[in-house]
Motif scaffolding. Sequence first.
Motif, PDB file in Angstrom:
ATOM      1  N   ARG A  23      29.832 -20.134  11.213  1.00 46.69           N
ATOM      2  CA  ARG A  23      30.087 -19.153  10.270  1.00 46.69           C
ATOM      3  C   ARG A  23      30.302 -19.577   8.822  1.00 46.69           C
ATOM      4  N   ALA A  24      29.356 -20.695   8.320  1.00 47.38           N
ATOM      5  CA  ALA A  24      29.117 -21.324   7.190  1.00 47.38           C
ATOM      6  C   ALA A  24      28.802 -20.468   5.941  1.00 47.38           C
ATOM      7  N   GLY A  25      27.796 -19.438   6.147  1.00 52.14           N
ATOM      8  CA  GLY A  25      27.088 -18.563   5.329  1.00 52.14           C
ATOM      9  C   GLY A  25      25.873 -19.254   5.083  1.00 52.14           C
ATOM     10  N   PHE A  26      25.537 -20.477   5.620  1.00 48.47           N
ATOM     11  CA  PHE A  26      24.069 -20.744   5.352  1.00 48.47           C
ATOM     12  C   PHE A  26      23.776 -21.727   6.646  1.00 48.47           C
ATOM     13  N   GLU A  27      22.364 -22.303   6.690  1.00 47.12           N
ATOM     14  CA  GLU A  27      22.134 -22.982   8.021  1.00 47.12           C
ATOM     15  C   GLU A  27      22.792 -24.317   7.681  1.00 47.12           C
ATOM     16  N   PRO A  47      33.635 -19.988  15.442  1.00 44.67           N
ATOM     17  CA  PRO A  47      32.771 -21.350  15.330  1.00 44.67           C
ATOM     18  C   PRO A  47      32.912 -22.213  16.185  1.00 44.67           C
ATOM     19  N   LEU A  48      31.937 -22.996  16.508  1.00 44.43           N
ATOM     20  CA  LEU A  48      31.667 -24.069  17.552  1.00 44.43           C
ATOM     21  C   LEU A  48      32.764 -25.313  17.251  1.00 44.43           C
ATOM     22  N   ALA A  49      33.023 -25.834  18.323  1.00 42.50           N
ATOM     23  CA  ALA A  49      33.794 -27.088  17.978  1.00 42.50           C
ATOM     24  C   ALA A  49      33.187 -28.063  17.056  1.00 42.50           C
ATOM     25  N   GLY A  50      33.681 -28.754  16.422  1.00 38.86           N
ATOM     26  CA  GLY A  50      32.995 -29.764  15.518  1.00 38.86           C
ATOM     27  C   GLY A  50      32.419 -29.242  14.432  1.00 38.86           C
ATOM     28  N   CYS A  51      32.568 -28.006  14.134  1.00 37.87           N
ATOM     29  CA  CYS A  51      32.004 -27.430  13.009  1.00 37.87           C
ATOM     30  C   CYS A  51      32.925 -27.650  11.649  1.00 37.87           C
ATOM     31  N   GLN A  61      34.310 -30.644  11.359  1.00 35.82           N
ATOM     32  CA  GLN A  61      33.915 -31.874  10.582  1.00 35.82           C
ATOM     33  C   GLN A  61      32.697 -31.777   9.845  1.00 35.82           C
ATOM     34  N   LEU A  62      31.823 -30.991  10.680  1.00 35.17           N
ATOM     35  CA  LEU A  62      30.458 -30.814   9.642  1.00 35.17           C
ATOM     36  C   LEU A  62      30.347 -30.224   8.473  1.00 35.17           C
ATOM     37  N   LEU A  63      31.343 -29.382   8.366  1.00 31.81           N
ATOM     38  CA  LEU A  63      31.366 -28.671   6.938  1.00 31.81           C
ATOM     39  C   LEU A  63      32.085 -29.573   6.116  1.00 31.81           C
ATOM     40  N   GLN A  64      33.114 -30.429   6.491  1.00 33.30           N
ATOM     41  CA  GLN A  64      33.528 -31.432   5.682  1.00 33.30           C
ATOM     42  C   GLN A  64      32.628 -32.512   5.292  1.00 33.30           C
ATOM     43  N   GLN A  65      31.497 -32.690   6.100  1.00 33.53           N
ATOM     44  CA  GLN A  65      30.712 -33.825   5.562  1.00 33.53           C
ATOM     45  C   GLN A  65      29.924 -33.244   4.370  1.00 33.53           C
ATOM     46  N   TYR A  66      29.525 -31.808   4.464  1.00 35.45           N
ATOM     47  CA  TYR A  66      28.658 -31.102   3.471  1.00 35.45           C
ATOM     48  C   TYR A  66      29.556 -31.211   2.359  1.00 35.45           C
ATOM     49  N   GLU A  67      30.931 -31.202   2.250  1.00 34.38           N
ATOM     50  CA  GLU A  67      31.559 -31.264   0.942  1.00 34.38           C
ATOM     51  C   GLU A  67      31.614 -32.521   0.413  1.00 34.38           C
ATOM     52  N   GLN A  68      31.705 -33.408   1.285  1.00 37.87           N
ATOM     53  CA  GLN A  68      31.544 -34.999   0.452  1.00 37.87           C
ATOM     54  C   GLN A  68      30.292 -35.234  -0.032  1.00 37.87           C
ATOM     55  N   GLU A  69      29.303 -34.621   0.679  1.00 40.09           N
ATOM     56  CA  GLU A  69      27.994 -35.227  -0.078  1.00 40.09           C
ATOM     57  C   GLU A  69      27.533 -34.120  -1.095  1.00 40.09           C
TER      58      GLU A  69
END
Length: 153
Positions: free
Chosen positions: A35-39, A139-143, A145-153
């Motif tokens: 549910r990020a709004g992008f791929e 949202p799936l489990a782990g999402c 953490q994944l979205l936090q990685q996007y924010e850090q990059e």
Amino acid sequence: MMILALCLVTALVTAARPMEKPFRLEGRVYCDTCRAGFETSFTTPIAGAEVKVECKNRETQELLYSIGATTDSKGKYEIKVREDHANQLCDVMLVSSPQSDCAKPDSGRDRSRVILTGNNGISSYNRFANAMGFLKDKPLAGCQQLLQQYEQE
């Protein structure tokens, strides 16, 4: 007068005739599992999703053309359009998802504008629509953490 009528009839017959080589419209449909709004890397393709392309008159918004398609096992669809739609607004849009837990269209990613005319300088008859997506109910489990990685990059 007779020559003018003959030219007009010839022009009308030529314009109404289907194109010899149709436009080949391609696109993809996905499930936004975070549910990020992008791929994201968690995004999955949706097989069996229904899409359609509609072309409307620019001024009156009258529907002039509509055709649908279904996505394959990789979430891809292909639509052959045999008419030139110059001066019309054409959009591909989501219709339905076969996945009950991923069936809500993602606002802003639920349609894609496409150019379906040969009178625009594009030499190819291949047209590509932006990917469109449905949102997963939860949202799936782990999402997170994944979205936090996007924010850090």
